[in-house]
Motif scaffolding. Structure first.
Motif, PDB file in Angstrom:
ATOM      1  N   GLU A 237      16.781  -3.147   2.961  1.00 29.47           N
ATOM      2  CA  GLU A 237      16.951  -2.891   1.525  1.00 29.47           C
ATOM      3  C   GLU A 237      15.899  -1.949   0.953  1.00 29.47           C
ATOM      4  O   GLU A 237      16.004  -1.538  -0.208  1.00 29.47           O
ATOM      5  CB  GLU A 237      16.904  -4.215   0.755  1.00 29.47           C
ATOM      6  N   TYR A 238      14.896  -1.605   1.729  1.00 30.12           N
ATOM      7  CA  TYR A 238      13.781  -0.805   1.202  1.00 30.12           C
ATOM      8  C   TYR A 238      14.258   0.498   0.559  1.00 30.12           C
ATOM      9  O   TYR A 238      13.772   0.878  -0.503  1.00 30.12           O
ATOM     10  CB  TYR A 238      12.743  -0.511   2.279  1.00 30.12           C
ATOM     11  N   ASN A 239      15.192   1.201   1.191  1.00 29.01           N
ATOM     12  CA  ASN A 239      15.654   2.471   0.610  1.00 29.01           C
ATOM     13  C   ASN A 239      16.308   2.252  -0.750  1.00 29.01           C
ATOM     14  O   ASN A 239      16.084   3.034  -1.679  1.00 29.01           O
ATOM     15  CB  ASN A 239      16.619   3.193   1.548  1.00 29.01           C
ATOM     16  N   GLN A 240      17.095   1.183  -0.882  1.00 27.76           N
ATOM     17  CA  GLN A 240      17.711   0.863  -2.173  1.00 27.76           C
ATOM     18  C   GLN A 240      16.640   0.570  -3.222  1.00 27.76           C
ATOM     19  O   GLN A 240      16.768   0.977  -4.378  1.00 27.76           O
ATOM     20  CB  GLN A 240      18.611  -0.371  -2.039  1.00 27.76           C
ATOM     21  N   LEU A 241      15.597  -0.145  -2.818  1.00 30.93           N
ATOM     22  CA  LEU A 241      14.535  -0.481  -3.767  1.00 30.93           C
ATOM     23  C   LEU A 241      13.793   0.776  -4.210  1.00 30.93           C
ATOM     24  O   LEU A 241      13.448   0.908  -5.391  1.00 30.93           O
ATOM     25  CB  LEU A 241      13.572  -1.500  -3.161  1.00 30.93           C
ATOM     26  N   VAL A 242      13.557   1.691  -3.296  1.00 33.51           N
ATOM     27  CA  VAL A 242      12.904   2.955  -3.659  1.00 33.51           C
ATOM     28  C   VAL A 242      13.783   3.731  -4.641  1.00 33.51           C
ATOM     29  O   VAL A 242      13.282   4.325  -5.601  1.00 33.51           O
ATOM     30  CB  VAL A 242      12.568   3.795  -2.409  1.00 33.51           C
ATOM     31  N   GLU A 243      15.099   3.704  -4.431  1.00 33.52           N
ATOM     32  CA  GLU A 243      16.003   4.390  -5.360  1.00 33.52           C
ATOM     33  C   GLU A 243      15.956   3.757  -6.748  1.00 33.52           C
ATOM     34  O   GLU A 243      15.964   4.456  -7.766  1.00 33.52           O
ATOM     35  CB  GLU A 243      17.428   4.384  -4.806  1.00 33.52           C
ATOM     36  N   ILE A 244      15.898   2.429  -6.817  1.00 32.17           N
ATOM     37  CA  ILE A 244      15.772   1.747  -8.108  1.00 32.17           C
ATOM     38  C   ILE A 244      14.439   2.125  -8.747  1.00 32.17           C
ATOM     39  O   ILE A 244      14.380   2.437  -9.942  1.00 32.17           O
ATOM     40  CB  ILE A 244      15.895   0.216  -7.939  1.00 32.17           C
ATOM     41  N   TRP A 245      13.359   2.101  -7.954  1.00 38.57           N
ATOM     42  CA  TRP A 245      12.042   2.500  -8.459  1.00 38.57           C
ATOM     43  C   TRP A 245      12.126   3.908  -9.051  1.00 38.57           C
ATOM     44  O   TRP A 245      11.644   4.153 -10.164  1.00 38.57           O
ATOM     45  CB  TRP A 245      11.012   2.450  -7.327  1.00 38.57           C
ATOM     46  N   GLU A 246      12.746   4.830  -8.305  1.00 42.53           N
ATOM     47  CA  GLU A 246      12.825   6.230  -8.740  1.00 42.53           C
ATOM     48  C   GLU A 246      13.564   6.345 -10.074  1.00 42.53           C
ATOM     49  O   GLU A 246      13.066   6.987 -11.011  1.00 42.53           O
ATOM     50  CB  GLU A 246      13.530   7.063  -7.671  1.00 42.53           C
ATOM     51  N   ARG A 247      14.712   5.712 -10.209  1.00 44.81           N
ATOM     52  CA  ARG A 247      15.475   5.778 -11.466  1.00 44.81           C
ATOM     53  C   ARG A 247      14.703   5.131 -12.607  1.00 44.81           C
ATOM     54  O   ARG A 247      14.679   5.655 -13.727  1.00 44.81           O
ATOM     55  CB  ARG A 247      16.844   5.106 -11.293  1.00 44.81           C
ATOM     56  N   SER A 248      14.064   4.013 -12.330  1.00 45.29           N
ATOM     57  CA  SER A 248      13.309   3.301 -13.359  1.00 45.29           C
ATOM     58  C   SER A 248      12.111   4.124 -13.833  1.00 45.29           C
ATOM     59  O   SER A 248      11.873   4.262 -15.039  1.00 45.29           O
ATOM     60  CB  SER A 248      12.851   1.945 -12.814  1.00 45.29           C
ATOM     61  N   VAL A 249      11.357   4.657 -12.878  1.00 46.71           N
ATOM     62  CA  VAL A 249      10.157   5.431 -13.223  1.00 46.71           C
ATOM     63  C   VAL A 249      10.528   6.692 -13.993  1.00 46.71           C
ATOM     64  O   VAL A 249       9.840   7.075 -14.938  1.00 46.71           O
ATOM     65  CB  VAL A 249       9.334   5.741 -11.950  1.00 46.71           C
ATOM     66  N   LYS A 250      11.635   7.336 -13.621  1.00 47.69           N
ATOM     67  CA  LYS A 250      12.057   8.536 -14.358  1.00 47.69           C
ATOM     68  C   LYS A 250      12.342   8.207 -15.818  1.00 47.69           C
ATOM     69  O   LYS A 250      12.141   9.038 -16.691  1.00 47.69           O
ATOM     70  CB  LYS A 250      13.281   9.167 -13.695  1.00 47.69           C
ATOM     71  N   GLN A 251      12.781   6.976 -16.084  1.00 48.63           N
ATOM     72  CA  GLN A 251      13.080   6.572 -17.460  1.00 48.63           C
ATOM     73  C   GLN A 251      11.856   6.063 -18.208  1.00 48.63           C
ATOM     74  O   GLN A 251      11.751   6.245 -19.414  1.00 48.63           O
ATOM     75  CB  GLN A 251      14.167   5.504 -17.468  1.00 48.63           C
ATOM     76  N   THR A 252      10.908   5.435 -17.505  1.00 52.95           N
ATOM     77  CA  THR A 252       9.820   4.738 -18.195  1.00 52.95           C
ATOM     78  C   THR A 252       8.445   5.369 -18.030  1.00 52.95           C
ATOM     79  O   THR A 252       7.514   4.991 -18.736  1.00 52.95           O
ATOM     80  CB  THR A 252       9.732   3.277 -17.704  1.00 52.95           C
ATOM     81  N   HIS A 253       8.284   6.282 -17.091  1.00 51.64           N
ATOM     82  CA  HIS A 253       6.966   6.857 -16.795  1.00 51.64           C
ATOM     83  C   HIS A 253       6.978   8.377 -16.989  1.00 51.64           C
ATOM     84  O   HIS A 253       6.664   9.138 -16.083  1.00 51.64           O
ATOM     85  CB  HIS A 253       6.550   6.542 -15.356  1.00 51.64           C
ATOM     86  N   ASP A 254       7.325   8.826 -18.194  1.00 47.08           N
ATOM     87  CA  ASP A 254       7.431  10.264 -18.440  1.00 47.08           C
ATOM     88  C   ASP A 254       6.083  10.978 -18.365  1.00 47.08           C
ATOM     89  O   ASP A 254       6.010  12.193 -18.332  1.00 47.08           O
ATOM     90  CB  ASP A 254       8.111  10.543 -19.781  1.00 47.08           C
ATOM     91  N   PHE A 255       5.012  10.217 -18.279  1.00 45.70           N
ATOM     92  CA  PHE A 255       3.664  10.772 -18.184  1.00 45.70           C
ATOM     93  C   PHE A 255       3.276  11.113 -16.747  1.00 45.70           C
ATOM     94  O   PHE A 255       2.263  11.756 -16.513  1.00 45.70           O
ATOM     95  CB  PHE A 255       2.646   9.770 -18.742  1.00 45.70           C
ATOM     96  N   LEU A 256       4.071  10.706 -15.775  1.00 50.45           N
ATOM     97  CA  LEU A 256       3.719  10.854 -14.363  1.00 50.45           C
ATOM     98  C   LEU A 256       3.975  12.287 -13.883  1.00 50.45           C
ATOM     99  O   LEU A 256       5.076  12.812 -14.038  1.00 50.45           O
ATOM    100  CB  LEU A 256       4.543   9.863 -13.532  1.00 50.45           C
ATOM    101  N   ASP A 257       2.948  12.915 -13.318  1.00 54.50           N
ATOM    102  CA  ASP A 257       3.046  14.248 -12.750  1.00 54.50           C
ATOM    103  C   ASP A 257       4.043  14.235 -11.591  1.00 54.50           C
ATOM    104  O   ASP A 257       4.085  13.281 -10.811  1.00 54.50           O
ATOM    105  CB  ASP A 257       1.653  14.671 -12.261  1.00 54.50           C
ATOM    106  N   ILE A 258       4.835  15.284 -11.440  1.00 55.65           N
ATOM    107  CA  ILE A 258       5.888  15.335 -10.420  1.00 55.65           C
ATOM    108  C   ILE A 258       5.321  15.189  -9.002  1.00 55.65           C
ATOM    109  O   ILE A 258       5.921  14.524  -8.148  1.00 55.65           O
ATOM    110  CB  ILE A 258       6.769  16.608 -10.550  1.00 55.65           C
ATOM    111  N   GLU A 259       4.170  15.794  -8.734  1.00 56.95           N
ATOM    112  CA  GLU A 259       3.586  15.665  -7.395  1.00 56.95           C
ATOM    113  C   GLU A 259       3.124  14.232  -7.131  1.00 56.95           C
ATOM    114  O   GLU A 259       3.289  13.718  -6.018  1.00 56.95           O
ATOM    115  CB  GLU A 259       2.437  16.662  -7.197  1.00 56.95           C
ATOM    116  N   ASP A 260       2.555  13.580  -8.142  1.00 51.17           N
ATOM    117  CA  ASP A 260       2.161  12.179  -7.994  1.00 51.17           C
ATOM    118  C   ASP A 260       3.398  11.302  -7.793  1.00 51.17           C
ATOM    119  O   ASP A 260       3.395  10.384  -6.977  1.00 51.17           O
ATOM    120  CB  ASP A 260       1.373  11.707  -9.216  1.00 51.17           C
ATOM    121  N   PHE A 261       4.464  11.616  -8.520  1.00 57.03           N
ATOM    122  CA  PHE A 261       5.725  10.882  -8.374  1.00 57.03           C
ATOM    123  C   PHE A 261       6.199  10.964  -6.913  1.00 57.03           C
ATOM    124  O   PHE A 261       6.544   9.940  -6.315  1.00 57.03           O
ATOM    125  CB  PHE A 261       6.770  11.471  -9.324  1.00 57.03           C
TER     126      PHE A 261
END
Length: 146
Positions: A10-34
């Motif tokens: 399930e790890y890949n699915q969890l990373v995908e959820i993390w990615e979608r969530s962070v894109k919505q909630t962490h607009d301060f995060l630099d793309i390279e750090d992301f």
């Protein structure tokens, strides 16, 4: 809402959820750090108690706990704002006796959510655990909530 221990499959699915969530909630995060964090994320899972939270056949999100500290809680953006986060936290408080949480200072919605859930700031770090320039608020469960 149900939960189960995450499996490596399930790890890949969890990373995908993390990615979608962070894109919505962490607009301060630099793309390279992301990109760096996205690559490192699966390496953290084996060291945490990772639960996948579901309703029926839908994955709502996941949490990662180390002892009594919530290290990560991410919901699929489709399910944010519908009471699932509160359900997950209520379950974690009962099951894991969560006392500590770190949250990005710039993540206003998460700060407000954890405050409502009974956590208060007790310290602040200028940088995250990897030394990146994202201030971290260290929260602990309020005595009145115990």
């Amino acid at each position: 809402m149900e939960q189960h221990q995450a499996t490596e499959n399930e790890y890949n699915q969890l990373v995908e959820i993390w990615e979608r969530s962070v894109k919505q909630t962490h607009d301060f995060l630099d793309i390279e750090d992301f990109k760096t964090i996205r690559k490192e994320l699966p390496t953290y899972f084996p060291h945490l108690d990772v639960c996948v939270w579901t309703e029926g056949d839908k994955i709502i999100g996941f949490s990662g706990v180390d002892g009594n500290k919530l290290e990560m809680l991410f919901l699929d953006p489709l399910h944010i704002g519908k009471g699932y986060g509160k359900q997950v936290m209520t379950n974690l408080l009962k099951m894991k006796d969560i006392q500590l949480i770190d949250v990005n200072e710039q993540n206003q919605s998460a700060k407000a959510f954890y405050h409502v859930m009974g956590f208060e700031e007790y310290a602040r770090s200028e940088v995250d655990d990897a030394g990146r320039p994202y201030p971290i608020l260290h929260l602990q469960r309020s005595n009145k909530e115990k």
